[in-house]
Design an enzyme around this catalytic site. Structure first.
Site, PDB file in Angstrom:
ATOM      1  N   HIS A 159     -26.076 -12.041  18.310  1.00  0.00           N
ATOM      2  CA  HIS A 159     -27.337 -11.360  18.589  1.00  0.00           C
ATOM      3  C   HIS A 159     -28.490 -12.345  18.505  1.00  0.00           C
ATOM      4  O   HIS A 159     -28.506 -13.236  17.655  1.00  0.00           O
ATOM      5  CB  HIS A 159     -27.577 -10.233  17.578  1.00  0.00           C
ATOM      6  N   ARG A 219     -16.955  -8.162  20.932  1.00  0.00           N
ATOM      7  CA  ARG A 219     -17.129  -6.990  21.786  1.00  0.00           C
ATOM      8  C   ARG A 219     -15.901  -6.824  22.675  1.00  0.00           C
ATOM      9  O   ARG A 219     -15.127  -7.750  22.880  1.00  0.00           O
ATOM     10  CB  ARG A 219     -18.380  -7.150  22.658  1.00  0.00           C
ATOM     11  N   ARG A 247     -16.179  -3.230  15.462  1.00  0.00           N
ATOM     12  CA  ARG A 247     -17.137  -4.343  15.326  1.00  0.00           C
ATOM     13  C   ARG A 247     -18.201  -3.984  14.290  1.00  0.00           C
ATOM     14  O   ARG A 247     -18.624  -4.839  13.513  1.00  0.00           O
ATOM     15  CB  ARG A 247     -17.758  -4.620  16.693  1.00  0.00           C
ATOM     16  N   TYR A 263     -26.821  -3.706  10.578  1.00  0.00           N
ATOM     17  CA  TYR A 263     -25.617  -3.832   9.767  1.00  0.00           C
ATOM     18  C   TYR A 263     -25.918  -4.145   8.305  1.00  0.00           C
ATOM     19  O   TYR A 263     -25.003  -4.356   7.525  1.00  0.00           O
ATOM     20  CB  TYR A 263     -24.706  -4.916  10.363  1.00  0.00           C
ATOM     21  N   HIS A 289     -15.672   0.233  19.733  1.00  0.00           N
ATOM     22  CA  HIS A 289     -16.804  -0.625  19.374  1.00  0.00           C
ATOM     23  C   HIS A 289     -17.183  -0.476  17.898  1.00  0.00           C
ATOM     24  O   HIS A 289     -17.782  -1.388  17.320  1.00  0.00           O
ATOM     25  CB  HIS A 289     -18.006  -0.287  20.255  1.00  0.00           C
TER      26      HIS A 289
END
Length: 374
Positions: free
Chosen positions: A323, A191, A300, A332, A297
């Site tokens: 996460h 991040r 990512r 994702y 972002h």
């Protein structure tokens, strides 16, 4: 009970706290007043009775204390205070907790959706729901008035998956001191705050890993605050693709802050990296590569999707991304167009094999031939 000069009936009862308490309203008939008293007595017997004064606390005061009492990341605290000030307090600030009903929340949400985006309203609703949930736990209200199914889930559209060649185009378009920032953000799934807070000691290029242990947060007023990653799962060690290590070595030699604990990424004058300062540079890059809506972002997102397409398991994705919830990692694992077409081709081959093999076995049977025509 007693009959009032108006002809209506008033009901009173001795509360468990020893106080003589009237009903909040009068009743048209003695029977209605008696029914209310029976229900109130049953409530006391069950142990569900709650002092009406408990809910006579202004929402604005209670909500501010709710935020003060929690250990929050600086950016999260700033977000909550902003949501309270701009979206909750104007409507509910001067209402007592006990006076906020489900209908009030529904009307508030509809009004807000006509003014700001759904994502902002969802965050404000979730904050309202959490505050009122604590009020239930504190026995200030009996029931949480936030009961709109799905209202706290932001409707975030799926980001477009750009080709990897575009990422390399972005890396070539940014000023040289930010090339490694783009590569590490994409291929190590870091991040912005984690990149801004990265120090030399966290980067092991011989071992090919980066340790994520800190983050730099920029608050709304421009203040920079050093802290830890977004969650406990954010503290992680991520393997770096060997192919980008030469770029990282060149960056450390030329642009990084000196010393073992020097920052990996700093501005042209050696200052800490600011998202607000980088925004102007990023807008030019967006225009140069023809991606006006592409956010930093989203790099990512590209890296996480590539990791998913490589066959990484859900647990491996969660670890790499930092996460703690499977829901976040599942974002994702969406199907890209190329992967979807590859799956369709594989299914077609399986169908063709089954059809051709089945046709030979069933060639003498008219009914079988009819079925195979679909």
């Amino acid at each position: 009970m007693r009959k009032l000069p108006s002809g209506r009936f008033q009901a009173r009862y001795p509360g468990p706290d020893g106080m003589d308490r009237p009903a909040p309203e009068t009743f048209a008939t003695k029977k209605d007043a008696d029914r209310w008293l029976v229900l109130k007595e049953a409530e006391i017997q069950r142990g569900d009775w709650m002092s009406p004064e408990r809910g006579k606390v202004l929402f604005g005061k209670y909500a501010a204390e709710w935020i003060d009492d929690r250990v929050l990341k600086p950016r999260t605290e700033g977000l909550y205070r902003g949501l309270l000030k701009n979206h909750l307090a104007p409507t509910f600030g001067n209402h007592h907790l006990a006076d906020i009903k489900e209908a009030d929340v529904r009307r508030w949400r509809k009004e807000r959706l006509g003014v700001v985006g759904q994502s902002t309203v969802a965050k404000a609703y979730q904050l309202l729901k959490s505050i009122m949930g604590t009020a239930v736990d504190d026995e200030r209200i009996r029931r949480n008035p936030c009961r709109i199914k799905g209202a706290g889930t932001p409707d975030t559209p799926e980001r477009e998956m750009i080709p990897l060649a575009k990422v390399l185009e972005i890396a070539d378009a940014v000023p040289c001191r930010y090339r490694a920032l783009v590569l590490l953000g994409t291929f190590a799934s870091l991040r912005w705050g984690e990149l801004a807070g990265l120090r030399r000691t966290h980067l092991d290029l011989d071992g090919g890993v980066v340790r994520v242990v800190g983050a730099l947060a920029e608050l709304d007023g421009g203040t920079l605050v050093e802290g830890t990653p977004k969650s406990r799962a954010g503290r992680r060690t991520v393997s770096i693709p060997p192919e980008i290590i030469p770029d990282l070595r060149a960056h450390l030699d030329e642009f990084a802050e000196q010393g073992e604990h020097g920052r990996v990424f700093v501005g042209p004058k050696g200052a800490m990296l600011r998202r607000s300062g980088f925004r102007r540079i990023w807008r030019k890059v967006q225009a140069d590569v023809g991606l006006p809506g592409f956010r930093f972002h989203d790099l990512r997102h590209v890296g996480n999707t590539l990791a998913s397409d490589s066959g990484a398991s859900l647990k491996e994705l969660m670890t790499r991304m930092g996460h703690s919830s499977t829901r976040a990692a599942l974002i994702y694992q969406h199907a890209s167009k190329d992967r979807d077409q590859a799956i369709a081709r594989a299914l077609g081959q399986a169908f063709k094999k089954a059809r051709d093999g089945g046709h030979k076995k069933a060639s003498g049977t008219p009914r079988a031939r009819k079925i195979l025509k679909f």
